[in-house]
Write an enzyme that holds these catalytic residues in place. Structure first.
Site, mmCIF file in Angstrom:
data_model
loop_
_atom_site.group_PDB
_atom_site.id
_atom_site.type_symbol
_atom_site.label_atom_id
_atom_site.label_comp_id
_atom_site.label_asym_id
_atom_site.label_seq_id
_atom_site.Cartn_x
_atom_site.Cartn_y
_atom_site.Cartn_z
ATOM 1 N N HIS A 162 11.682 19.204 -1.282
ATOM 2 C CA HIS A 162 10.473 19.638 -1.575
ATOM 3 C C HIS A 162 9.476 18.566 -1.955
ATOM 4 C CE1 HIS A 162 12.543 23.508 -2.049
ATOM 5 N NE2 HIS A 162 13.495 22.879 -2.813
ATOM 6 N N SER A 283 -9.439 -0.927 8.829
ATOM 7 C CA SER A 283 -10.567 0.111 8.748
ATOM 8 C C SER A 283 -11.733 -0.805 9.008
ATOM 9 C CB SER A 283 -10.769 0.922 7.435
ATOM 10 O OG SER A 283 -12.162 1.458 7.443
ATOM 11 N N LYS A 289 -8.532 -1.246 3.512
ATOM 12 C CA LYS A 289 -7.285 -0.728 4.060
ATOM 13 C C LYS A 289 -6.545 -1.338 4.915
ATOM 14 C CE LYS A 289 -8.022 3.616 4.632
ATOM 15 N NZ LYS A 289 -7.140 4.829 3.997
ATOM 16 N N GLU A 296 1.860 6.654 12.580
ATOM 17 C CA GLU A 296 1.092 7.753 12.718
ATOM 18 C C GLU A 296 0.783 8.094 14.308
ATOM 19 O OE1 GLU A 296 -2.437 7.821 9.115
ATOM 20 O OE2 GLU A 296 -2.592 6.453 10.836
#
Ligand code: ARG
Length: 464
Positions: A162, A283, A289, A296
């Site tokens: 979980h 970024s 970043k 992804e």
């Protein structure tokens, strides 16, 4: 006169009007099926050799065809081949060029053959090669996983259920879980290959050929396991493409799951791994970043392969026997599936090879969040407390620790004793993550010793 209207087209004889320009573009597949040129030429050479073998072509005609096709292959590879949309597809482009080059003999290549059995053969030959390359690429990724597992057999991180800290596991064990998924993928591609490697040639348009063709001979030349049994099925069957795409969709689903973990692990909140600057991007606005774009994108690309599987199933569902032009729509999904799978496997192998682990952070996370609460319950059980009672007692201990803002290892023996008389000084050994993982020492367990044994078995499997 009639033939002149469509003078480019091999089928012009029956027509009196020129093909509408939009229809020509709409029905053409050459823009994408030219990718099959190598396999188309391979199939044509085998077909010509078979025709000579059974006496339908002379040896001289066969030799001219083979040489002509080899020249065309060379032209294509050196960028000297002009692909023509008017010639519709890869098959007619190559055949027309052959006739241009070698004349009369070239006109005989299509004897006892149709584009229907030809394209089905090409796609199978193409997929057979793609599967072999993918099998090797899966192995390459598995090899990297085994290397990491070997190095990190003792490294501890929290295991999750979980997405909540559950119990400590070893990093090597976690890598071996990914290995298992890939091992099943490999088995699926190998199994699919058996049904890919069946030869449609000889089915011709749908009913077979009226020449004394020797299909076993052609199959042998092309390395097919056997000729397809039924001509109607041979030209219309695309099960092999569906199966391939299904195996690919599941492989991509696995890579997508790995990706999700890597994205979490490389976040500031987890901070378990560093994917390496070469595998991340920045970024354009936020200078701090470093984004995990590679996992992804792999996660995102899994969607298109699942989409291709749906496209192929839908493409097939209402087709009557035998060949229908619908089948031309099979190629783009298959090609894109091959590209997506190959790129994803390649980038994954490289990325995992460069990944750095933050072992202290992982150990710290495994030592917090009451990851060894089950070990404490097991400890009580081994000291005579029935497991259900032990579970209840440990629940109360955890609540007490939460209320006093401490980890289990920070409670005193006196405090613990207050919950159960069965607790002794040796409890602190099992409250450490190292003790927890070492205790799970059986086949399939997370103990370092088991990880090493599993790696040895995995290496054995990879040899096949
Ligand atoms: N380009 C076609 C395809 O991909 C080749 C077969 C065409 N056959 C036909 N009867 N029109 O399926």
């Amino acid at each position: 006169m009639a033939g002149k209207m469509n003078k480019d087209k091999p089928w012009a004889g029956r027509f009196t009007q020129q093909t509408d320009a939009l229809v020509e573009r709409f029905t053409a597949s050459v823009a994408f099926d030219r990718r099959l040129y190598k396999h188309d030429i391979l199939g044509s050479i085998a077909h010509a050799r078979m025709l000579a073998h059974v006496g339908v072509l002379s040896e001289a005609e066969c030799a001219a065809i083979v040489a002509g096709l080899q020249d065309i292959e060379h032209d294509i590879e050196t960028g000297k081949f002009d692909w023509s949309v008017a010639l519709e597809d890869v098959h007619m482009n190559i055949e027309a060029r052959l006739i241009e080059r070698i004349g009369e003999a070239g006109k005989k290549l299509h004897t006892g053959r149709s584009r229907n059995d030809q394209v089905a053969t090409d796609l199978r030959l193409y997929l057979r090669d793609a599967i072999d390359a993918i099998l090797q690429q899966i192995k390459d990724l598995q090899t990297v996983l085994l290397d990491i597992a070997g190095r990190e057999a003792e490294t501890i991180l929290p295991g999750f259920t979980h997405l909540q800290v559950a119990q400590p596991v070893t990093f090597g064990h976690h890598m071996l879980a990914w290995f298992e998924m890939l091992e099943r993928d490999r088995a699926r591609f190998k199994d699919c290959r058996k049904r890919v490697n069946v030869m449609p040639l000889g089915a011709a348009a749908l009913a077979g050929a009226s020449y004394p063709i020797d299909r076993a001979y052609t199959a042998e030349l092309l390395g097919f396991d056997a000729p397809a049994e039924n001509s109607l099925d041979a030209v219309s069957d695309r099960d092999f493409a569906v199966e391939f795409t299904a195996a690919a969709a599941l492989l991509m689903t696995h890579l997508s799951r790995f990706s999700e973990e890597l994205i979490l692990w490389s976040s500031a909140q987890f901070d378990f791994v560093d994917l390496g600057d070469a595998f991340c991007t920045g970024s354009s606005i936020m200078p701090q970043k470093k984004n995990p774009d590679v996992p992804e994108l792999v996660r995102g690309k899994s969607g298109r392969v699942t989409g291709h599987l749906m496209a192929l199933l839908t493409l097939m569902k209402a087709q009557p026997l035998a060949y229908n032009k619908d089948n031309q729509e099979d190629k783009e999904p298959v090609f894109d599936t091959v590209d997506t799978v190959q790129d994803s496997l390649r980038v994954y192998t490289a990325m995992l090879g460069a990944m750095q682990l933050k072992r202290e952070r992982m150990l710290h996370a495994a030592a917090s969040g009451f990851a060894t609460a089950t070990d404490l319950a097991d400890y009580l059980t081994k000291n005579g407390v029935p497991f259900r009672d032990a579970h209840e007692i440990v629940g109360k201990i955890v609540r007490h620790a939460i209320e006093t803002r401490r980890e289990l290892t920070e409670l005193t023996l006196d405090e613990l004793h207050g919950f159960s008389a069965a607790i002794k000084q040796d409890v602190f050994d099992i409250l450490e993550p190292q003790g927890s993982v070492a205790a799970r020492n059986h086949l399939g367990g997370t103990a370092p010793a088991q990880v090493r044994a599993a790696i040895a078995r995995a290496k054995e499997q990879l040899a096949h």
